[in-house]
Design an enzyme around this catalytic site. Structure first.
Site, mmCIF file in Angstrom:
data_model
loop_
_atom_site.group_PDB
_atom_site.id
_atom_site.type_symbol
_atom_site.label_atom_id
_atom_site.label_comp_id
_atom_site.label_asym_id
_atom_site.label_seq_id
_atom_site.Cartn_x
_atom_site.Cartn_y
_atom_site.Cartn_z
ATOM 1 N N GLY A 127 10.795 -21.055 40.380
ATOM 2 C CA GLY A 127 9.958 -22.142 39.839
ATOM 3 C C GLY A 127 9.555 -21.975 38.392
ATOM 4 N N ASP A 187 12.546 -11.367 43.791
ATOM 5 C CA ASP A 187 13.965 -11.700 43.733
ATOM 6 C C ASP A 187 14.301 -12.571 44.941
ATOM 7 O OD1 ASP A 187 16.715 -11.790 43.820
ATOM 8 O OD2 ASP A 187 16.979 -9.678 43.304
ATOM 9 N N LYS A 235 14.639 -26.182 43.003
ATOM 10 C CA LYS A 235 14.935 -27.265 42.052
ATOM 11 C C LYS A 235 15.800 -26.700 40.933
ATOM 12 C CE LYS A 235 12.393 -30.344 38.892
ATOM 13 N NZ LYS A 235 12.166 -29.508 37.697
ATOM 14 N N HIS A 277 22.726 -24.594 41.754
ATOM 15 C CA HIS A 277 23.922 -24.907 40.951
ATOM 16 C C HIS A 277 24.337 -23.735 40.056
ATOM 17 C CE1 HIS A 277 21.446 -26.815 37.360
ATOM 18 N NE2 HIS A 277 21.039 -25.610 37.688
HETATM 19 C C1 LIG Z 1 17.549 -23.184 36.032
HETATM 20 S S1 LIG Z 1 15.956 -22.491 36.216
HETATM 21 C C2 LIG Z 1 15.075 -23.670 37.269
HETATM 22 C C3 LIG Z 1 13.579 -23.666 36.992
HETATM 23 C C4 LIG Z 1 12.718 -24.607 37.884
HETATM 24 N N1 LIG Z 1 13.130 -24.602 39.261
HETATM 25 C C5 LIG Z 1 12.657 -26.039 37.374
HETATM 26 O O1 LIG Z 1 13.358 -26.910 37.900
HETATM 27 O O2 LIG Z 1 11.890 -26.278 36.441
HETATM 28 C C6 LIG Z 1 16.318 -21.190 37.378
HETATM 29 C C7 LIG Z 1 15.117 -20.294 37.623
HETATM 30 O O3 LIG Z 1 15.474 -19.298 38.602
HETATM 31 C C8 LIG Z 1 14.940 -18.055 38.193
HETATM 32 N N2 LIG Z 1 15.708 -16.971 38.816
HETATM 33 C C9 LIG Z 1 16.971 -16.570 38.504
HETATM 34 N N3 LIG Z 1 17.335 -15.552 39.291
HETATM 35 C C10 LIG Z 1 16.296 -15.310 40.128
HETATM 36 C C11 LIG Z 1 16.069 -14.365 41.168
HETATM 37 N N4 LIG Z 1 17.011 -13.480 41.509
HETATM 38 N N5 LIG Z 1 14.890 -14.392 41.816
HETATM 39 C C12 LIG Z 1 13.926 -15.296 41.476
HETATM 40 N N6 LIG Z 1 14.077 -16.211 40.500
HETATM 41 C C13 LIG Z 1 15.245 -16.217 39.831
HETATM 42 C C14 LIG Z 1 15.064 -18.086 36.681
HETATM 43 O O4 LIG Z 1 14.235 -17.136 36.054
HETATM 44 C C15 LIG Z 1 14.677 -19.533 36.374
HETATM 45 O O5 LIG Z 1 13.294 -19.687 36.200
#
Ligand SMILES: C[S@@+](CC[C@H](N)C(=O)[O-])C[C@H]1O[C@@H](n2cnc3c(N)ncnc32)[C@H](O)[C@@H]1O
Length: 232
Positions: free
Chosen positions: A77, A119, A133, A137
């Protein structure tokens, strides 16, 4: 190197994205700031601006999505902008944001949202619904199944209101040629920069079945993107 050159390379699995192939690290990774701090800053700001788009439209168009929910975990998020917008519209929903420690460390500590550094492959905080969200992808099919399986462990049964809320593109021609083209361009973008992709309904459905879900509903009211409610 162009995309044609990358396609012709004979990579051993796991195949790196073109970005990773050129720079040696994935686009969004703890090592990316070491590669190029300026690039990492631009990517982080760009992603936040892009990702935070649209939650107002989701709430306006999908009235029933958050109705009756007592708690929600926004998985991946980010800085909590989406969760804050949901709390503003539905103050009774207890919102938790799960994200990586480097993201959560910078989140505002004002108590409106509960932030959990972790994680999503290992554990997802329990709540009535989990939202993904613009997260799936970014990942391969195998990784999506692992993420969805963790999310399933975090929610109660369908009878108790348990559901996963996915906000993503569902590739298909039904929205017209311009949206279809936009969806394919987003697919190319994910291929170049990540190991992820955009998916059509059949591909989504297979992921849900593999992760142990029994049913889903797609709402197409967000331009090129959709809301998918997935039930245990
Ligand atoms: C493309 S962004 C989407 C952000 C948010 N959901 C939005 O729509 O505003 C993907 C998010 O997933 C987080 N993320 C990536 N790998 C992750 C992991 N292994 N565990 C938790 N979060 C993770 C990233 O830090 C980033 O904030």
């Amino acid at each position: 190197m162009g995309l044609a050159g990358w396609f012709k390379k004979d990579h051993e699995p796991p195949v790196p994205s073109p970005f990773e192939d050129i720079f040696g690290v994935p686009l969004c990774d703890d090592r990316t700031p070491l590669l190029d701090k300026e690039l990492d800053d631009v990517v982080t700001q760009g992603l936040a601006a892009h990702d935070n788009l649209g939650i107002a439209t989701v709430m306006r168009e999908c009235h029933d999505l958050f109705k009756g929910l007592g708690s929600l975990t926004d998985c991946g998020g980010g800085d909590g902008t989406t969760a804050r917008a949901i709390i503003k519209a539905y103050p009774h929903i207890k919102c938790t944001v799960l994200d990586l420690p480097k993201v959560v460390d910078k989140a505002p500590a004002d108590g409106v949202v509960t932030y959990v550094a972790g994680d999503l492959f290992h554990s997802v905080p329990s709540s009535q619904a989990v939202m993904l969200k613009l997260v799936l992808h970014f990942w391969s099919d195998e990784d999506c199944v692992k993420i969805l399986a963790q999310c399933k462990k975090a929610i109660p049964s369908r009878e108790e209101g348990g559901k996963i809320i996915i906000i993503e593109i569902v590739v298909g021609p039904s929205l017209g040629p311009i949206m279809f083209e936009a969806q394919h361009l987003m697919d190319m973008l994910m291929m170049v920069n990540s190991k992820g992709r955009q998916r059509d309904e059949n591909e989504w459905s297979k992921l849900f079945t593999k992760a142990g879900f029994t049913d889903y509903k797609i709402v197409k009211k967000l331009g090129a993107r959709c809301v998918i409610e997935v039930y245990p």
